[in-house]
Structure formats: structure tokens, C-alpha cells
Motif scaffolding. Structure first.
Motif, short mmCIF file in Angstrom:
data_model
loop_
_atom_site.label_atom_id
_atom_site.label_comp_id
_atom_site.label_asym_id
_atom_site.label_seq_id
_atom_site.Cartn_x
_atom_site.Cartn_y
_atom_site.Cartn_z
N MET A 1 -34.63 -42.55 -2.70
CA MET A 1 -34.96 -43.63 -3.62
C MET A 1 -35.68 -43.46 -4.94
N ASP A 2 -36.66 -42.35 -4.74
CA ASP A 2 -37.59 -41.97 -5.96
C ASP A 2 -36.90 -40.90 -6.97
N ASP A 3 -35.55 -40.43 -6.47
CA ASP A 3 -34.79 -39.48 -7.42
C ASP A 3 -33.89 -40.28 -8.53
N ASN A 4 -34.16 -39.60 -9.53
CA ASN A 4 -33.09 -40.10 -10.67
C ASN A 4 -31.65 -39.53 -10.32
N SER A 5 -30.72 -40.39 -9.97
CA SER A 5 -29.38 -39.98 -9.27
C SER A 5 -28.60 -39.42 -10.49
N ILE A 6 -28.65 -40.13 -11.64
CA ILE A 6 -27.96 -39.77 -12.65
C ILE A 6 -28.04 -38.71 -13.40
N GLN A 7 -29.47 -38.20 -13.57
CA GLN A 7 -30.08 -36.89 -13.99
C GLN A 7 -29.50 -35.87 -12.96
N MET A 8 -29.79 -36.29 -11.58
CA MET A 8 -29.52 -35.28 -10.77
C MET A 8 -27.80 -34.83 -10.76
N LYS A 9 -26.86 -35.54 -11.20
CA LYS A 9 -25.52 -35.42 -11.24
C LYS A 9 -25.27 -34.57 -12.65
N LYS A 10 -26.03 -34.64 -13.70
CA LYS A 10 -25.96 -33.99 -14.86
C LYS A 10 -26.39 -32.56 -14.50
N ASP A 11 -27.57 -32.42 -14.04
CA ASP A 11 -28.08 -31.16 -13.78
C ASP A 11 -27.17 -30.35 -12.81
N LEU A 12 -26.81 -31.04 -11.77
CA LEU A 12 -25.91 -30.33 -10.82
C LEU A 12 -24.30 -29.86 -11.47
N ALA A 13 -23.88 -30.58 -12.58
CA ALA A 13 -22.44 -30.28 -13.18
C ALA A 13 -22.95 -28.95 -14.08
N THR A 14 -24.03 -29.23 -14.80
CA THR A 14 -24.60 -27.99 -15.61
C THR A 14 -24.69 -26.90 -14.92
N PHE A 15 -25.42 -26.82 -13.67
CA PHE A 15 -25.42 -25.50 -12.77
C PHE A 15 -24.14 -25.25 -12.28
N LEU A 16 -23.39 -25.95 -12.09
CA LEU A 16 -22.07 -25.62 -11.41
C LEU A 16 -21.30 -24.81 -12.83
N TYR A 17 -21.37 -25.46 -13.97
CA TYR A 17 -20.48 -24.82 -14.87
C TYR A 17 -21.43 -23.50 -15.19
N GLN A 18 -22.44 -23.32 -15.29
CA GLN A 18 -23.32 -21.93 -15.31
C GLN A 18 -22.75 -20.93 -14.30
N LEU A 19 -22.61 -21.48 -13.09
CA LEU A 19 -22.11 -20.60 -11.94
C LEU A 19 -20.53 -20.26 -12.11
N ARG A 20 -19.94 -20.97 -12.91
CA ARG A 20 -18.23 -20.62 -13.37
C ARG A 20 -17.62 -21.24 -12.00
#
Length: 1094
Positions: free
Chosen positions: A892-911
Motif C-alpha cells: 500500500m505504501d509503494d508507488n506502483s507507477i514509479q515501480m513499473k517505470k523503474d522495472l522497465a528501465t532496469f530490464l532495458y538496461q539488462l537487455r
């Protein structure tokens, strides 16, 4: 001081000690009897004593013959004498060892079955001279010396010809040094170069190079036949030609057609001779050798005689051009008959018919004079200065003498046939390829190793002496030819300028016919020898059974003659005959022989550098640098002589190598390549030992724990399927299993289990190793595997094990306790863990998913294992078309939208390409379902504990009734020993049955209903309720999103620190994965396994 008297006691055949100990004496003395059966037997000498015929015994007969090996002085070893023979027996067997000869003589001797029974095997008795030196001389000297060496000297000059000879002879000398080292490293059975290379470099190299050697020998027979036909048609019986040139430019094609016809006839006759009576070929070998020696001696005699009395072989020159001498009678434009000047035959050739004043003549003929020069000026003439340098020519270029004056005008094209011209374009590299076959034949001694009295001494000495002798002959011949013969005659390949005489024959003494006849017989004999040896070499390769499609050529006549191999050899040789040109066939066989010699040098170099314990050659004058130099020279000569032939030969050898590697039979010959692999593996392992691998180099090195059923079959083979799909044939895979029992008793069972696992690994295409351990407890065996599998840096970092199916229904807690113990051990060892659940539903290697998702539920960070595993799976064709989805859980206290952006960026950097989704889990009250589920879990656990308790009590009551002074089991009812070894006999402790003990037992029985009421009023533990709540909620979310996924990857929660909650932990895992078809529970090893950096 006491005195002792030694009294000799007569040794009876059965003494009292023998009777007491039950021993039988063995008499190892040879009684001189002959035994028809030469198999491993123990025969009798007729006196009641047993005689050992061979120390190598068949293990199947060991039990029946066990008593035959008892000896009073070897009582300590009597139980092992069936597998470990006495030293005296071993030595007697080695002394009587004889190797089978590769000649055709033995096959002829075995034609009569009766005769072969009566014959006793002859001991090899050939020395260095007859066994190695003379055969090598006969094989090295050949057609090139008589037909092409003068032409090579004329084209290349003395300096470059000496360079060609030195290059080729140095190559063969270095190869002979390497061959001598290999041949003296132990007993060399018959088989020559093929045996040495295959046993030194392995079956792949041996088969490839053996076939190259075979093809070289086969084409050598074609070359010798072409040489013999050239001598026959050019110098012996020119009128036998069938095809004749209709124009001056068609003479070459007519000659080639004649060669094809007569060559095919000669090949057929030779094949018939080899098939019918090979023993005549062996008997005539000395005659052929005598022809070679007499021919060479006549060359030296003629050269010496030319110092004072050079032979008369005038050459007719028109200007500076050389004329074909057999077209006319007088070397002049005009002749005088009865004081009348008349045109000569030469005039008529160049001019139209008519009187001398009005005749229309060739311009070159009119403007240049006709002169006659000496073809053999002699050793003292100083012609060596003119022949020192090369004079390479293009095809069709007319042979010209540099010192003569000439008016350079164009003559008529129709008169071109009157001049001697070059039939092919020449170059240094071409001459190297043509000359090299005259340096081959150094393997003749090693091929006869079975006939030699002392092969380890004779082969090096005889071969090196033969190469030295032939090298000196070639070098001196080059100098003599250049010093005695006119340059245009040297460049005249077929002797057209000297009335169609063999050029080397013009120098010989007393007559050119000595060389012509001698060279003809020597080439015929060499062709027969090659046609005899090549089929036997092919038969040896076929009998080794390393090339499946050649097996048919291992069979022959009843006496062993290689009939089918001879047929194939004839067909391949016919291809060489159809080429019809000696100058085109010679480079082909040069390639195959150079390939063979290259690998002989490689074999010696590899063995020397590896320093294997078995590498102890008696020949000491070798070094790895010499072998590498010889190998380099072979490779250089291949590309110097013909780069495209070299590529073709290497391509053929490479294809044969790969074919044997994938299709051929597995052979363990103790070869050097296996030793090279061991050295390379050792070096790599020591390098890996330096430290743990970098994150970029991390890959799952698997230890797959398999369970076997009662018949030692793999219970869940899909675990291996999953491992092969994950590894895609790369990296380390160790498949381990545990057999419960004692190692001494279960060794055979362990070997059978290993073989069953290896077979299943082959079926599932898992490339890796198998490790089966025997342990008293399964969980201890698994711990041993986790601790000790692998070597150095090549240790496993991931454990794969199956789920304990049916653990709820089983009263035996060992299955799930072993599972949890393994989870704890992998965690303690910092290893990753993968547990495929419902593994029977996993796809086989033949299935293909054309669509679907691989869902990753990333709940806690585990070092990136959950990201890496789907990527590795998608490399396999089964999962390639699946899409990857990554779900993560937000509170509940997590920002789910920001989490999704961060995870997408992380996966992009992981190729890594994947869909990203964040699932929000709202805080909610614990539902009644969760409470009930937890209560049922704890009640079930308590009930099972009560059932196990009452079961133990019933067993104890039965024992008490049986005996008042009963034997009861000591120790805890829930100890590991009882769980692991259910069938172990109880520890028997004497107890006294008292009144107090009897009343206590009665009270325990009365408490059973009370225990049941306590069970029904049980309240669940709050920590268990919380864990069950998490499992239920997560399961709801996962099933909702991933119910149709092809595979679900999920973080595996760790087991509780308190072992009392182990059974509850299993229930949590069941609830977490409920309703999912394929689940892979993943637990990281505590380190990062994936990185965003390059």
C-alpha cells in the motif's frame, strides 16, 4: 648353545598341510606340450598338477578355477590370483608375444586350412638391412628420379633444384625422427603410420590421417602405372600407340588417351595379380630393387665416363631453337648426293615442294642457320655454369639455347610441331609438388615391423640411413645432371631432341636401355607394391571399426585377403589413371602424404610436451622443436606445391574427422589428444581456482538430484529434460543420485545406477557428468553430493531437485524432511536452488510452444536468478516463441507507477525483453478460510504425531506380551535414526517388568480419548496464520494472472529456523502453488548473477 639339524623332507603331492588347508599346488614349469586351444586356460601336465597356460583369465571362470591358483607361498594373495596373475605367468606370456605381420605372405600361407594347422608361427628374424633399409630404398626411389628429375633440373636450375631436394628430404628426415620416437615407444604391431597416428592422436585423427595415407598410397599406384605406361609408349614400343595426332597441336591429347587406355589395362592386370598371387609380388620385390640399384649405378658410371668419352647424342638446332630429331635424317638444310646439292628432309619440312630457288619457305627457317651441338657435353665441359639458374617456361614455349645467335622472326604456325616445346607451364611451386613423391616411402620399414627381429632398433636406424642415402643420391644426381647434360636436353621432358631417348638414359653406361628397362620394371614393381599395401591399410582401418561405412571393407576372402578393399582401391586408382598426366597426379598424392607426415610430427610433439608417463622412447635423438619444425615444413610444402589441393586435402581430412567424432565408435587407445585434453582441463581448472567468476561470467552450473526406483530407473526423467533445455548443451551439468546402503555391498548396484542415468542423459541430450554415491542415509548422501561434486572452479552453483509428491498421504515423514534438509543445506552452502513442481507436465524436447507466456513473479530480490532463467530457457527451441512477463508485488505504501517505470528501465538496461506489470496487494483482514486452513494444517500435523506415537506404543505392547523381560527400543521416537532406518533392528536392552511400570502403561492407554479432545480444541499459532494468509493471498493473485501461463517462476520462501515447523512449511508451499500447472520455485544463492554493465 643349542644345535639345529636341517632334515630334508620329501615333498609329497598332497601333504598333510595341504590337506588341512585345502590347498592344491600349482606347477608353473613348462612341460613342453602343445595345446590346440590358445585361449586362456589352465591345463594339466598329466601328473595331477595344474599348468597355467595364460595369466589373463576370463572372470566368468574365476569361481570354478579359484582353487587352481592356490599356492603355499602365495596364500596371502590366493583370492586375487584370478584377476592379478603371478609375475612369472605375466612375464612368460609377454615373452611369447608375437605380432601379426601386415604382409601378404601370411595370407597366402593360410590359404590351406590344413597347412595352417601344421605350421608353427615363425619368429620374426629380419634385420635392419633386409627389413627396413632396402624396402625404404625401393619405395623412395621411383618414377620421378628416372622420368622427371632431369626436367626439374633443367627448369629450376641446379641451385633451386638443390633447394627443392633439401626441402623435401629435410621434411622426410624430420618426420622419420618423429616416427622413430613413436615406433620405439613400446611394441609396434603391424600397421605402420596408421597405427602410430591413431594410437598417438586418437581414433578421430587416426581415421582421418589413415584414410589420407590410404588415398596417397592408392594415387601412388596410379602414378607408378602412368610412369610405366609413359616409358612403354615413349621409349620401349612407340608403335603400340592406338591414338595418333592428326595435327601438331593434337599430340598431347592423343598421348593422354593412349595413357588412359593402356593405364586401365595395366591396372586391371595388376589388380588380378594382386588378387590371385600376392606371394609372387613379394618374391619379385628383390628383382625390382635390383633394377633400381643397377639403374642408379649406371647413371653414376655414365657420368664418370663422360669426363673422357662423352656419349654421342647430337642435337639439331635451328637458330637457337631445338628441333624434334626423329622427324628428319640429316641435321642440315641441304645434302650433297653425287656432287649435286639437294634439299634435305628438313628443307622439305619447312618449305613447299619445288626447286631450291623458287621454294616458299618458313621465314625463320630461311633467316637462321641449322647447327648441331652435343647433347651430353660431359662432366669436364663446364656446362654446369649454364645450368646453374632456372629457366621456367610457359605452356607451348619453344626450348631455346641462350648462347646461339638467332634472327627473331615469326615462323609459320603449321611448322610449330617441328620444335621441342614445353607441354605445361612450370614454376618453382609446381616442381616442388611433382618432386615430393620421390621423397616418400619412409614408412616402408614401420609397415614391416611385424617381420623385424628388433623393430625398436631397426626402424630408426634403417629409415634414417635410407633417407640419408636417397638424399645424397638426389643431391649428387642434380649436380651430375647439371654438369653433364645440355640445358635444352634437360628441359626436354620426353627426349624429343635426342631421338626419343629417355634423357637420363642418354647419360647412362653402357647403354640407354639399361635405364629404360630398369626404370620400367622398377615402376611396375612399385605400382604392384602400392596396389598390395593400400587395400591392407584400408582393411586395417575398417577392422578398427571407427568409420561405420567402411565396415564392409574389413571382410575379404577366407584367408583374410582384402577383396572388397582391393576393388575400391582399383576404382580410386582408375580415377588417377583417367587424369592420365603424371605431372597432375604427383601433387595430389603429395598432399595426402604431407598430411600424413604432418600428423606424425604432431603426434610426437604432443606426446613429448605432455610428458605422459607412458612416453619413454628408446630412440633418444628427438625433440619437440624438431617435430614442430617438421610439422611446419609439411604444412608449408602443402601450400607451396598447390594451395587448392592443400585446402581440398585438409577439407577431406576435416570431414572424416567430424564424421568419426559424431558417428564413429568410441575407442580408448590412450591417445595423446586425451592427454592433451587432460592437460588443458588441468590448466583451465587451475586458472578458474584463482577466484569466483565475475557476474558477467556467471551461469547456472547444475547439480541435478535424481531419484531412482527399485529397478534403478530414473523416476522423473523430465528433470533431465528441463536441465537440457536450461543449459542448451552448455556449461556444467552434474547428475547425482543416492543409493542407501553399504558401499562394499552396493558397489555393483551403484555402477548399474550410473549406467542407467548415463543412458537417460543420452536420451534427453544432457551433456554432463554422473555421480552416484552410496550412503547409509539418503539425506547424508545428498549432503555429500552438495559438498563434494565438481572440481576446483568447475563446481556446481545451482541445485535442481524434484518436489516430494504425496508427502501428505504418506505416514513416513522422511521424504519431506529430506527435502527441507536439502533446502537448508543449499542455503548454507550459498547455492541457488530450483524446484520444478509438477515436472511431469513439463514439455519434452520434441514439443514446441508456438505461443504463451513465461511468467516471473518477482516478490523478493534473489540476485537476479528469476530474470536470468527465462532468458536461458528461451534460447531453447521449446520455449523460444514464448513471451516473458514480469510481475512484482507492491504494498500500500509503494508507488506502483514509479515501480513499473523503474522495472522497465532496469530490464532495458539488462537487455531483456519482457512485459512489466506491478500487482498491488491491499492490506486485508485474515479471512475465515485462511484461519480454517491453518487450523486444519496444525490439526493434521498433531494427528500424525499422535498416530506415530500410538503406532510405536502398539509395537512396544506386542513385544511386552511376547516376553515379560522384553527388549524395547531406546531413544527418541522422533529421532533421525528411526526415520532414516525404519527396518533396523531395535537396540535390545534388558528391562525388569515392575508393578509401577505396568500401571504407567495402563494410564497411557486410558489417555487416548483425552488426547483426541485436546486435538479438537487446538487453537492455531498466530505466526502460522500470518504465513498462511500470505500464501493464500499470493496464490489468489498468481492464479488470477498466470493461470494460463506456460511456466510460472516464483520466489521460494526459506524454511523456518525452528525445525518444529517443517511440516507447516511444506503446507505453505503447497498453498502458494495451488492451481498452477507448471511452477518453478527458485531460491537465489546469495550473490548477484546478472548485471547491467557490459
Amino acid at each position: 648353545m643349542p644345535h639345529f639339524t636341517v632334515v630334508p623332507v620329501k615333498d609329497r603331492s598332497q601333504s598333510s598341510y595341504d590337506s588341512l588347508e585345502g590347498l592344491n599346488r600349482v606347477d608353473y614349469r613348462d612341460t613342453g606340450q602343445d595345446y590346440p586351444d590358445h585361449q586362456d586356460t589352465v591345463s594339466s601336465d598329466g601328473l595331477g598338477n595344474h599348468k597355467e597356460d595364460s595369466p589373463f583369465l576370463n572372470s566368468a571362470d574365476a569361481a570354478s578355477k579359484k582353487n587352481d591358483f592356490y599356492d603355499r607361498n602365495l596364500a596371502l594373495f590366493e583370492e586375487e590370483l584370478d584377476i592379478r596373475p603371478k609375475v612369472s605367468s605375466l612375464l612368460s606370456r609377454l615373452v611369447n608375444y608375437t605380432n601379426i605381420t601386415q604382409g601378404a605372405k601370411e595370407h597366402e600361407e593360410e590359404e590351406s586350412a590344413e597347412a595352417s594347422r601344421r605350421k608353427t608361427p615363425k619368429s620374426p628374424n629380419m634385420g635392419t638391412l633386409m627389413g627396413v633399409y632396402l624396402p625404404c630404398l625401393q619405395n623412395i626411389f621411383g618414377v620421378i628420379l628416372f622420368l622427371r628429375l632431369t626436367w626439374i633440373v633443367g627448369m629450376a636450375g641446379i641451385i633451386q633444384s638443390l633447394l627443392i631436394v633439401l626441402m623435401c628430404c629435410s621434411c622426410t628426415m624430420l618426420t622419420a625422427i618423429s616416427m622413430s620416437a613413436i615406433a620405439t615407444n613400446g611394441v609396434v604391431p603391424a600397421g605402420g603410420a596408421y597405427f602410430m597416428i591413431s594410437r598417438s592422436l586418437g581414433p578421430e585423427f587416426g581415421g582421418a590421417v589413415g584414410l589420407c595415407f590410404y588415398l596417397g598410397t592408392t594415387f601412388a599406384s596410379a602414378m607408378y602405372i602412368l610412369g610405366a605406361i609413359e616409358i612403354f609408349l615413349k621409349y620401349l614400343v612407340p608403335q603400340a600407340a592406338i591414338f595418333h595426332a592428326t595435327d601438331p597441336h593434337g599430340s598431347d591429347s592423343a598421348m593422354l588417351n593412349n595413357m588412359r587406355v593402356y593405364g586401365s589395362i595395366c591396372l586391371s592386370l595388376m589388380a588380378v595379380v594382386v588378387f590371385v598371387g600376392v606371394k609372387y609380388v613379394n618374391k619379385l620385390a628383390s628383382l625390382f630393387l635390383a633394377c633400381v640399384i643397377i639403374s642408379i649405378v649406371s647413371i653414376y658410371a655414365g657420368a664418370m665416363k663422360s669426363m673422357t668419352h662423352p656419349p654421342e647424342f647430337p642435337i639439331c638446332m635451328l637458330g637457337n631453337r631445338t628441333l624434334v630429331r626423329d622427324r628428319f635424317d640429316v641435321c642440315a638444310k641441304t645434302v650433297t648426293k653425287d656432287n649435286i646439292t639437294a634439299p634435305s628432309q628438313l628443307w622439305d619440312m619447312f618449305c613447299l615442294m619445288g626447286n631450291m630457288s623458287s621454294a616458299q619457305c618458313d621465314d625463320y627457317f630461311i633467316q637462321n642457320n641449322v647447327t648441331e651441338i652435343q647433347g651430353i657435353p660431359g662432366l669436364a665441359s663446364g656446362i654446369i655454369r649454364d645450368n646453374m639458374w632456372g629457366n621456367y617456361q610457359q605452356k607451348g614455349e619453344i626450348l631455346e639455347k641462350a648462347g646461339l645467335t638467332s634472327v627473331d622472326t615469326h615462323g609459320a604456325l603449321e611448322n610449330f610441331g617441328m620444335y621441342v616445346s614445353a607441354d605445361i607451364a612450370t614454376s618453382f611451386t609446381l616442381l616442388v609438388g611433382i618432386f615430393f613423391p620421390s621423397a616418400t616411402g619412409i614408412m616402408a620399414g614401420s609397415n614391416r615391423s611385424g617381420d623385424l627381429r628388433d623393430a625398436q632398433k631397426s626402424i630408426p636406424v634403417g629409415t634414417i640411413l635410407a633417407i640419408t642415402t636417397t638424399s645424397l643420391v638426389y643431391i649428387s644426381s642434380v649436380v651430375l645432371f647439371g654438369a653433364c647434360i645440355e640445358g635444352v636436353v634437360l628441359r626436354d621432358k620426353f627426349g624429343d631432341a635426342v631421338r626419343n631417348n629417355l634423357v637420363v638414359g642418354t647419360l647412362s653406361w653402357p647403354s640407354p636401355w639399361v635405364i629404360v628397362i630398369g626404370s620400367f620394371f622398377s615402376t611396375v614393381g612399385a605400382g604392384l607394391q602400392s596396389l598390395t599395401g593400400a587395400p591392407r591399410l584400408l582393411q586395417a582401418i575398417a577392422k578398427d571399426n571407427i568409420i561405420p561405412f567402411l565396415r564392409v571393407f574389413g571382410h575379404g576372402k577366407t584367408n583374410g585377403e582384402p577383396t572388397w578393399a582391393l576393388l575400391l582401391t582399383g576404382l580410386i586408382a582408375e580415377l588417377g589413371i583417367l587424369i592420365a598426366s603424371l605431372d597432375m597426379v604427383a601433387p595430389i598424392l603429395s598432399m595426402f602424404f604431407l598430411m600424413c607426415y604432418l600428423f606424425v610430427n604432431l603426434a610426437c610433439a604432443v606426446q613429448t610436451l605432455l610428458r605422459t608417463p607412458n612416453w619413454r622412447p628408446r630412440f633418444r635423438y628427438y625433440h619437440w622443436s624438431l617435430s614442430f619444425l617438421g610439422m611446419s615444413m609439411c604444412l608449408a610444402l602443402m601450400f607451396i606445391s598447390s594451395w587448392y589441393y592443400a585446402i581440398v586435402a585438409m577439407g577431406i581430412a576435416g570431414m572424416i574427422y567430424k564424421y568419426i567424432e559424431y558417428q564413429g565408435a568410441e575407442k580408448e587407445w590412450g591417445d595423446g589428444i586425451r592427454g592433451l585434453s587432460l592437460s588443458a582441463a588441468r590448466y583451465a581448472l587451475l586458472r578458474l581456482e584463482v577466484g569466483p567468476p565475475h557476474t558477467k561470467n556467471w551461469r547456472p552450473q547444475l547439480l541435478v538430484l535424481l531419484k531412482l526406483d527399485e529397478d534403478l530407473h530414473v523416476k522423473y526423467p523430465r528433470l533431465l529434460t528441463f536441465a537440457s533445455q536450461l543449459k542448451a548443451g552448455k556449461g556444467l551439468t552434474i547428475v547425482g543420485s543416492v543409493i542407501q546402503g553399504n558401499f562394499l555391498d552396493s558397489y555393483g548396484e551403484m555402477q548399474a545406477a550410473e549406467q542407467a542415468i548415463k543412458n537417460m542423459m543420452d536420451i534427453e541430450r544432457v551433456k554432463g557428468f554422473c555421480q552416484v554415491v552410496v550412503a547409509s542415509k539418503v539425506r547424508e548422501g545428498i549432503v555429500h553430493l552438495i559438498q563434494s561434486c565438481g572440481l576446483g572452479g568447475m563446481k556446481h552453483n545451482t541445485v535442481v531437485m524434484g518436489w516430494p509428491y504425496g508427502w501428505r498421504q504418506s505416514e513416513d515423514p522422511r521424504a519431506w524432511k529430506t527435502f527441507i534438509n536439502t533446502v537448508r543445506c543449499t542455503t548454507a552452502a550459498h547455492l541457488a536452488l530450483m524446484v520444478p513442481k509438477n515436472v511431469s507436465f513439463y514439455p519434452s524436447n520434441h514439443e514446441r510452444f508456438t505461443d504463451g507466456n513465461i511468467d516471473v513473479w518477482w516478490i523478493v530480490h534473489d540476485g537476479g536468478m528469476l530474470m536470468l532463467l527465462p532468458f536461458l530457457l528461451k534460447q531453447h527451441k521449446v520455449w523460444r516463441k514464448c513471451r516473458m512477463r514480469i510481475f512484482t508485488v507492491a504494498q500500500m505504501d509503494d508507488n506502483s507507477i514509479q515501480m513499473k517505470k523503474d522495472l522497465a528501465t532496469f530490464l532495458y538496461q539488462l537487455r531483456i525483453e519482457a512485459e512489466v506489470e506491478v500487482v498491488e496487494m491491499h492490506d486485508s483482514d485474515i479471512s475465515a478460510y485462511t484461519y480454517e486452513r491453518t487450523l486444519m494444517m496444525e490439526q493434521r500435523s498433531q494427528m500424525l504425531r499422535q498416530m506415530r506415537l500410538s503406532s510405536a506404543e502398539r509395537q512396544r505392547e506386542a513385544q511386552l506380551v511376547k516376553d515379560r523381560h522384553s527388549l524395547v527400543r531406546m531413544g527418541s521416537l522422533y529421532s533421525d535414526e528411526e526415520e532414516e532406518v525404519v527396518e533396523a533392528p531395535p537396540e535390545k536392552v534388558q528391562m525388569t517388568w515392575t508393578r509401577e511400570r505396568c500401571e504407567a502403561e495402563r494410564r497411557n492407554r486410558n489417555n487416548a480419548p483425552e488426547n483426541f479432545r485436546e486435538l479438537m480444541s487446538l487453537k492455531p499459532d498466530q505466526s502460522n496464520v500470518r504465513r498462511m494468509h500470505t500464501a493464500v493471498k499470493l496464490n489468489e493473485v498468481i492464479v488470477n494472472r498466470s493461470h494460463d501461463a506456460r511456466l510460472v517462476l516464483l520466489n521460494m520462501p526459506g524454511p523456518p529456523r525452528n525445525t518444529d515447523g517443517d511440516e507447516n512449511y511444506m503446507e505453505f508451499l503447497e498453498v502458494l502453488t495451488e492451481g498452477l500447472e507448471r511452477v518453478l520455485l527458485v531460491r537465489g544463492g546469495g550473490r548477484e548473477v546478472i548485471t547491467i554493465y557490459s
